[in-house]
Scaffold this motif. Structure first.
Motif, PDB file in Angstrom:
ATOM      1  N   ASN A 183       6.726  13.920 -23.139  1.00 23.70           N
ATOM      2  CA  ASN A 183       7.434  15.184 -22.955  1.00 23.70           C
ATOM      3  C   ASN A 183       6.737  16.110 -21.972  1.00 23.70           C
ATOM      4  O   ASN A 183       7.189  17.239 -21.744  1.00 23.70           O
ATOM      5  N   ASP A 184       5.635  15.649 -21.382  1.00 25.27           N
ATOM      6  CA  ASP A 184       4.922  16.433 -20.374  1.00 25.27           C
ATOM      7  C   ASP A 184       5.493  16.132 -18.988  1.00 25.27           C
ATOM      8  O   ASP A 184       6.196  15.142 -18.777  1.00 25.27           O
ATOM      9  N   ALA A 185       5.154  16.981 -18.028  1.00 27.56           N
ATOM     10  CA  ALA A 185       5.576  16.761 -16.650  1.00 27.56           C
ATOM     11  C   ALA A 185       4.697  15.705 -15.994  1.00 27.56           C
ATOM     12  O   ALA A 185       3.469  15.673 -16.194  1.00 27.56           O
ATOM     13  N   HIS A 186       5.323  14.841 -15.221  1.00 25.15           N
ATOM     14  CA  HIS A 186       4.610  13.803 -14.473  1.00 25.15           C
ATOM     15  C   HIS A 186       5.243  13.719 -13.090  1.00 25.15           C
ATOM     16  O   HIS A 186       6.469  13.737 -12.966  1.00 25.15           O
ATOM     17  N   GLY A 187       4.410  13.613 -12.062  1.00 26.07           N
ATOM     18  CA  GLY A 187       4.989  13.598 -10.729  1.00 26.07           C
ATOM     19  C   GLY A 187       4.087  13.003  -9.680  1.00 26.07           C
ATOM     20  O   GLY A 187       2.860  12.915  -9.856  1.00 26.07           O
ATOM     21  N   ILE A 188       4.696  12.607  -8.572  1.00 21.42           N
ATOM     22  CA  ILE A 188       3.967  12.050  -7.437  1.00 21.42           C
ATOM     23  C   ILE A 188       4.548  12.604  -6.143  1.00 21.42           C
ATOM     24  O   ILE A 188       5.690  13.070  -6.096  1.00 21.42           O
ATOM     25  N   ALA A 189       3.745  12.565  -5.097  1.00 21.77           N
ATOM     26  CA  ALA A 189       4.183  12.869  -3.737  1.00 21.77           C
ATOM     27  C   ALA A 189       3.909  11.631  -2.902  1.00 21.77           C
ATOM     28  O   ALA A 189       2.766  11.161  -2.832  1.00 21.77           O
ATOM     29  N   ILE A 190       4.953  11.078  -2.294  1.00 23.84           N
ATOM     30  CA  ILE A 190       4.841   9.819  -1.546  1.00 23.84           C
ATOM     31  C   ILE A 190       5.036  10.106  -0.062  1.00 23.84           C
ATOM     32  O   ILE A 190       6.026  10.710   0.339  1.00 23.84           O
ATOM     33  N   GLU A 191       4.081   9.651   0.739  1.00 19.64           N
ATOM     34  CA  GLU A 191       4.213   9.778   2.183  1.00 19.64           C
ATOM     35  C   GLU A 191       4.771   8.495   2.802  1.00 19.64           C
ATOM     36  O   GLU A 191       5.646   8.544   3.667  1.00 19.64           O
ATOM     37  N   SER A 192       4.273   7.344   2.364  1.00 21.43           N
ATOM     38  CA  SER A 192       4.739   6.087   2.938  1.00 21.43           C
ATOM     39  C   SER A 192       4.360   4.925   2.031  1.00 21.43           C
ATOM     40  O   SER A 192       3.509   5.042   1.151  1.00 21.43           O
ATOM     41  N   VAL A 193       5.004   3.796   2.286  1.00 23.41           N
ATOM     42  CA  VAL A 193       4.657   2.524   1.649  1.00 23.41           C
ATOM     43  C   VAL A 193       4.686   1.473   2.749  1.00 23.41           C
ATOM     44  O   VAL A 193       5.617   1.421   3.562  1.00 23.41           O
ATOM     45  N   VAL A 202       0.849  -1.193   0.000  1.00 21.05           N
ATOM     46  CA  VAL A 202       0.000   0.000   0.000  1.00 21.05           C
ATOM     47  C   VAL A 202       0.882   1.240   0.000  1.00 21.05           C
ATOM     48  O   VAL A 202       1.762   1.383   0.865  1.00 21.05           O
ATOM     49  N   ILE A 203       0.662   2.112  -0.947  1.00 19.32           N
ATOM     50  CA  ILE A 203       1.380   3.379  -1.003  1.00 19.32           C
ATOM     51  C   ILE A 203       0.409   4.496  -0.665  1.00 19.32           C
ATOM     52  O   ILE A 203      -0.738   4.518  -1.157  1.00 19.32           O
ATOM     53  N   ARG A 204       0.826   5.391   0.206  1.00 15.90           N
ATOM     54  CA  ARG A 204       0.016   6.571   0.520  1.00 15.90           C
ATOM     55  C   ARG A 204       0.666   7.762  -0.157  1.00 15.90           C
ATOM     56  O   ARG A 204       1.850   8.070   0.084  1.00 15.90           O
ATOM     57  N   GLY A 205      -0.098   8.439  -1.024  1.00 20.52           N
ATOM     58  CA  GLY A 205       0.475   9.554  -1.752  1.00 20.52           C
ATOM     59  C   GLY A 205      -0.543  10.214  -2.655  1.00 20.52           C
ATOM     60  O   GLY A 205      -1.754   9.971  -2.558  1.00 20.52           O
ATOM     61  N   ARG A 206      -0.027  11.043  -3.545  1.00 17.92           N
ATOM     62  CA  ARG A 206      -0.887  11.777  -4.469  1.00 17.92           C
ATOM     63  C   ARG A 206      -0.084  12.121  -5.719  1.00 17.92           C
ATOM     64  O   ARG A 206       1.144  12.070  -5.727  1.00 17.92           O
ATOM     65  N   ALA A 207      -0.819  12.494  -6.776  1.00 21.02           N
ATOM     66  CA  ALA A 207      -0.187  12.924  -8.017  1.00 21.02           C
ATOM     67  C   ALA A 207       0.020  14.431  -7.995  1.00 21.02           C
ATOM     68  O   ALA A 207      -0.746  15.172  -7.362  1.00 21.02           O
ATOM     69  N   LEU A 208       1.022  14.886  -8.693  1.00 18.14           N
ATOM     70  CA  LEU A 208       1.300  16.315  -8.842  1.00 18.14           C
ATOM     71  C   LEU A 208       0.762  16.803 -10.182  1.00 18.14           C
ATOM     72  O   LEU A 208       0.254  16.034 -10.988  1.00 18.14           O
ATOM     73  N   ASN A 209       0.873  18.084 -10.423  1.00 16.27           N
ATOM     74  CA  ASN A 209       0.510  18.713 -11.701  1.00 16.27           C
ATOM     75  C   ASN A 209      -0.989  18.668 -11.990  1.00 16.27           C
ATOM     76  O   ASN A 209      -1.419  18.808 -13.145  1.00 16.27           O
ATOM     77  N   ASP A 210      -1.804  18.439 -10.917  1.00 14.63           N
ATOM     78  CA  ASP A 210      -3.273  18.439 -11.059  1.00 14.63           C
ATOM     79  C   ASP A 210      -3.763  17.455 -12.105  1.00 14.63           C
ATOM     80  O   ASP A 210      -4.736  17.715 -12.827  1.00 14.63           O
ATOM     81  N   LYS A 211      -3.088  16.318 -12.184  1.00 16.17           N
ATOM     82  CA  LYS A 211      -3.542  15.278 -13.115  1.00 16.17           C
ATOM     83  C   LYS A 211      -3.036  13.933 -12.605  1.00 16.17           C
ATOM     84  O   LYS A 211      -2.056  13.863 -11.846  1.00 16.17           O
ATOM     85  N   PRO A 234      -4.668  13.077  -7.954  1.00 18.66           N
ATOM     86  CA  PRO A 234      -4.200  14.275  -7.229  1.00 18.66           C
ATOM     87  C   PRO A 234      -4.595  14.296  -5.757  1.00 18.66           C
ATOM     88  O   PRO A 234      -3.994  15.020  -4.968  1.00 18.66           O
ATOM     89  N   GLN A 235      -5.606  13.510  -5.369  1.00 19.56           N
ATOM     90  CA  GLN A 235      -6.018  13.486  -3.971  1.00 19.56           C
ATOM     91  C   GLN A 235      -5.169  12.480  -3.199  1.00 19.56           C
ATOM     92  O   GLN A 235      -4.988  11.343  -3.630  1.00 19.56           O
ATOM     93  N   LYS A 236      -4.664  12.911  -2.033  1.00 16.58           N
ATOM     94  CA  LYS A 236      -3.860  11.982  -1.235  1.00 16.58           C
ATOM     95  C   LYS A 236      -4.757  10.901  -0.648  1.00 16.58           C
ATOM     96  O   LYS A 236      -5.779  11.172  -0.018  1.00 16.58           O
ATOM     97  N   LYS A 237      -4.334   9.657  -0.854  1.00 19.95           N
ATOM     98  CA  LYS A 237      -5.051   8.530  -0.283  1.00 19.95           C
ATOM     99  C   LYS A 237      -4.170   7.284  -0.394  1.00 19.95           C
ATOM    100  O   LYS A 237      -3.037   7.345  -0.881  1.00 19.95           O
ATOM    101  N   ASP A 238      -4.692   6.152   0.062  1.00 18.40           N
ATOM    102  CA  ASP A 238      -3.986   4.881  -0.045  1.00 18.40           C
ATOM    103  C   ASP A 238      -4.286   4.226  -1.386  1.00 18.40           C
ATOM    104  O   ASP A 238      -5.444   4.222  -1.847  1.00 18.40           O
ATOM    105  N   TYR A 239      -3.247   3.635  -1.993  1.00 18.27           N
ATOM    106  CA  TYR A 239      -3.378   2.880  -3.234  1.00 18.27           C
ATOM    107  C   TYR A 239      -2.736   1.520  -2.999  1.00 18.27           C
ATOM    108  O   TYR A 239      -1.594   1.442  -2.508  1.00 18.27           O
ATOM    109  N   ALA A 240      -3.445   0.439  -3.328  1.00 19.19           N
ATOM    110  CA  ALA A 240      -2.989  -0.898  -2.963  1.00 19.19           C
ATOM    111  C   ALA A 240      -2.811  -1.786  -4.191  1.00 19.19           C
ATOM    112  O   ALA A 240      -3.547  -1.686  -5.179  1.00 19.19           O
TER     113      ALA A 240
END
Length: 866
Positions: free
Chosen positions: A853-863, A758-767, A791-797
């Motif tokens: 060639n577009d920006a892609h990003g994530i914010a990770i809090e924990s796994v 389970v990863i807790r995090g969110r996407a960046l760049n509003d997508k 983009p919303q922070k939550k758990d992903y499993a």
């Protein structure tokens, strides 16, 4: 046996020659000249045999090492003599260095006859007497400071810098002048000019030039350098660095060179601490994508620098040597051997650490790598990992942290092994660390056994080395990362030709020990000894020549343990209610009277548990389950020696129960239920330990709660051109990895019950951002799956049962950068969470081609695993 040495003993009568010609003769036979045949192989001109060699870079005559000797009050000559003796013990027959031209030239390229050059000549003369050969690189193109600020120096490199040296006409003329004078220089200790010295196999023009010019300009520049060298009458092969700016490969070989030089740093550089995880996949192959150009040009290949940087364990070097031989490499030199007098601090190149006294297991691994170079055929094929861990008489093991060589005559091993040599009665050489079926020894130094004649062996034992700090971190001559301890240990030697009750006699200066084994065992202190079968009288003594040493030679640093040290890494988490074993390495001045655990669980008074010595400097205690209730376990390790009590982790004098003990910072372990999640990544704690390529859009940010953070990883472009490899493959991927083996060390029992990652995090760049999450097993295989991070922070499993085999990215990214991006072998192991040790994050898989060639990003809090 109470005998102790307190000073390095390297006063060798063998080197006290008054005539330079005498100094040249020594133990060795000068080889003939070297030529490169039409197939690109270096051969000895008189026999036609292949040239091969293996050794080290070493820098005492120059830069930081030169200055440090003066600061520490060390004789540079004595330091060099001791280290060169160690090279002989380790079987090295090759030396290379990029000469600091800035220290031995002026701005016009005139060679300066100064102390740096004299010391360099002295060092070469000692190496020649040991039978070593040389590849010399006259130009380094940089200052003399590292790791300190550069000093003002008189040379052309200091005036022009590397970039201008490649294009400025006056700088080019200075280099032509310098190369001409350097090759014509006569070594006063040998009476031979460099251009004529038969032990100098080849010259490499310069160190890592990094050309940015046009192909025509690059070829013209190289030819001018070569012509300056040829004007001396030198006929030796001349090499040029081809592992940088590889898009200019044809330009290099259009020039009049006879070979190309390469580097290999398969684990990157500058991690700042020891890398975790299995790194054998990183050294599986040394693939040269432009090898067809090299073969067509008919030129030779050598490796001027290599190391598995930031790796403290000893299994990897023979595997690197195997891969070099598969790639057609004839010569290789490790970078860089630490001068013994400053190896306690590892300040010269802190991402590397190599020294027989202070890093004995790594040095033995390099010794085995030298044997690999001298035994494996050029362009041989040994398969892919994990099938290539055994090759010829060699074996490497990540799980055992072991490299070993077992042949009929030689047995070399880097740590305790159960392997048995095929014919113990035919053995002639043993070198090792720890225990084996032939030698049992608890000390922490290397030992060497050499058969002198039937029934007579020479034993050499180095003092103990204990790493008490991080050798790969921010270092200083005022900080010890390792210490040396001289101590007597029992040793057992089981050699059929030596038998039982054999005699032991000290050989080295000041060593007057005479004794007899009880059966096959006796007590030993560091030094050199002659062992003779019962009833035999050996016909040799300490002054006898044997191969490339004197039997009485010995060199080791003095003991430098000035205070107690405890090396202990507490579990990051453990299961409540279980017995908990605490292990520590303890070293102190004098004898250790006691080691105890002060365990705090119920109140202000601790439970005191005795720590038992389990061998060497290792101490262990078991905390019973009734003291490991859910919560936080707090404890100190209290050591007593002749100077009283010291409490750790702080090392403060006294005990935690003393009224005035104020260092109230114990070791602390969270104790949790077996069913609780296992966190394998926490951005707050672990982000600085990620293995990744530097990324401008990546940093750590608070997550809005105490002790919570996010790792922000925003990739502006999935692919950016590499100026050093402009024609390389394009990989639209950004991957990074975290080794979580330390986090799960106390939760092994919990792993088999976990069903999902389970990863807790969110996407960046509003997508949304596709993310491949993979678990890497101990054998280097990776199993993962895709997640669509919103983009919303939550758990992903991801269900562990749904994980599929995915590509393992070679991390850290290696140098040179043309090496493969992925480890493409296929380990056979199926997914087993109990063998998991790392997690790989990949941004790139699943992203459509039109969005690369577009920006892609994530914010990770924990796994976590749950």
């Amino acid at each position: 046996m109470a005998y102790r040495f307190s000073l390095p003993l390297c006063l060798l009568a063998f080197f006290s020659f008054s005539n330079p010609v005498e100094a040249q003769s020594g133990f060795r036979h000068s080889p003939s000249s070297v030529s490169v045949d039409e197939k690109g192989l270096m051969r000895w001109s008189d026999t036609g045999e292949e040239v091969f060699g293996f050794g080290v870079n070493y820098t005492v005559p120059f830069a930081h090492a030169f200055r440090s000797a003066e600061r520490l009050g060390v004789s540079r000559e004595d330091a060099i003599a001791g280290d060169v003796y160690h090279f002989a013990r380790l079987g090295f027959d090759l030396y290379r260095v990029h000469v600091w031209d800035c220290e031995i030239s002026d701005t016009l390229g005139n060679l300066l006859e100064n102390e740096h050059l004299r010391l360099f000549d002295y060092m070469l003369s000692l190496m020649k007497n040991r039978g070593m050969h040389f590849v010399l690189t006259p130009i380094a193109y940089w200052g003399n400071g590292w790791p300190e600020p550069d000093e003002p120096t008189p040379g052309f490199s200091a005036k022009y810098g590397k970039e201008q040296c490649l294009i400025n006409e006056e700088a080019i003329k200075a280099q032509e002048n310098y190369l001409f004078q350097f090759l014509n220089h006569t070594n006063p200790y040998t009476g031979i000019a460099y251009k004529d010295d038969p032990d100098i196999i080849a010259f490499e023009v310069s160190n890592e030039p990094h050309h940015r010019g046009s192909p025509k300009e690059v070829t013209a520049f190289i030819n001018r350098m070569v012509q300056a060298m040829r004007r001396t009458g030198c006929q030796k092969p001349i090499f040029y660095n081809v592992s940088h700016s590889v898009h200019l490969m044809e330009s290099y070989f259009n020039a009049d060179i006879q070979g190309g030089t390469f580097q290999w740093y398969p684990t990157g550089l500058g991690a700042g601490e020891e890398l975790g995880g299995n790194l054998l996949p990183n050294v599986d192959k040394y693939r040269i994508p432009f090898d067809d150009i090299i073969r067509e040009a008919g030129v030779a290949k050598l490796v001027y620098e290599f190391d598995a940087a930031d790796v403290g364990r000893s299994y990897i070097y023979p595997a690197m040597a195997r891969s070099f031989r598969e790639a057609g490499i004839q010569l290789a030199t490790h970078f860089s051997y630490d001068p013994t007098f400053m190896a306690y601090a590892n300040t010269e190149y802190n991402t590397h650490y190599m020294n027989l006294a202070y890093a004995p297991q790594k040095a033995l691994s390099l010794m085995i790598a030298s044997e690999v170079f001298h035994r494996l055929p050029l362009y041989g094929s040994f398969g892919s990992y994990p099938d290539n861990t055994t090759f010829g008489p060699f074996r490497v093991s990540y799980e055992e942290s072991l490299a070993e060589m077992l042949s009929e005559k030689k047995f070399i091993y880097t740590c305790t092994t159960e392997s048995t040599p095929p014919a113990p009665e035919r053995l002639e050489q043993i070198a090792g660390f720890g225990h084996s079926p032939v030698v049992q020894y608890d000390g922490l130094g290397a030992y060497f056994l050499d058969k002198i004649e039937e029934g007579v062996w020479r034993l050499e034992v180095m003092p103990d080395a204990v790493w008490v700090g991080n050798p790969f971190g921010r270092n200083s001559l005022d900080k010890k990362v390792a210490v040396i301890k001289w101590k007597e240990w029992p040793i057992t030697i089981e050699l059929p030709g030596l038998g039982e009750n054999f005699t032991i006699k000290g050989l080295n200066q000041g060593n007057s020990y005479i004794g007899r084994a009880e059966g096959q065992s006796f007590a030993i202190s560091p030094g050199a000894y002659l062992l003779a079968r019962k009833g035999m009288t050996a016909g040799v003594n300490g002054n006898s020549h044997w191969k490339n040493i004197l039997l009485g030679e010995f060199s080791a640093p003095p003991e430098n343990v000035r205070q107690p040290h405890v090396v202990h890494q507490p579990l990051q988490e453990a299961i409540a209610g279980r017995d908990l074993e605490v292990k520590a390495t303890v070293v102190a001045p004098g004898a250790i009277t006691s080691a105890e655990l002060y365990v705090y669980t119920r109140g202000r008074m601790p439970d005191i548990l005795k720590m038992e010595c389990t061998g060497g400097y290792d101490y262990t205690a078991s905390i019973p389950g009734d003291l490991t209730n859910k919560g936080f376990l707090r404890y100190y390790i209290v050591v007593k020696n002749e100077n009283g009590f010291h409490s750790f982790p702080s090392g403060a004098k006294g005990r935690p129960t003393d009224w005035d003990f104020f260092q109230d910072t114990p070791y602390r372990i969270p104790l949790v239920e077996n069913e609780s999640p296992v966190y394998i990544f926490d951005a707050w704690k672990d982000s600085d330990k990620l293995v990744r390529k530097w990324l401008p859009g990546s940093h750590i940010a608070p997550a809005g709660f105490p002790n919570k953070a996010e790792l922000l990883c925003n990739v502006e472009k999935l692919f950016s051109p590499d100026p050093e490899n402009q024609n390389g493959e394009k990989h639209f991927d950004y991957s990074f990895r975290f080794f979580f083996g330390e986090k799960t060390r106390g939760r092994k029992e919990s792993l088999s019950h976990k069903k999902a990652i389970v990863i807790r995090g969110r996407a960046l760049n509003d997508k949304p951002c596709p993310l491949q999450l993979a678990i890497v097993l101990k054998d280097g295989s990776a199993f993962g799956g895709m997640l669509q991070i919103q983009p919303q922070k939550k758990d992903y499993a991801l269900s562990l049962s749904d994980l599929k085999r995915v590509k393992l990215v070679t991390l850290p990214r290696p140098y040179p950068t043309f090496l493969p991006y992925y480890f493409d072998a296929s380990p056979a192991e199926d997914f087993d969470i109990n063998n998991a040790e790392s997690i790989q994050f990949s941004i790139g898989p699943g992203i459509p081609e039109n969005e690369r060639n577009d920006a892609h990003g994530i914010a990770i809090e924990s796994v976590r695993l749950e």
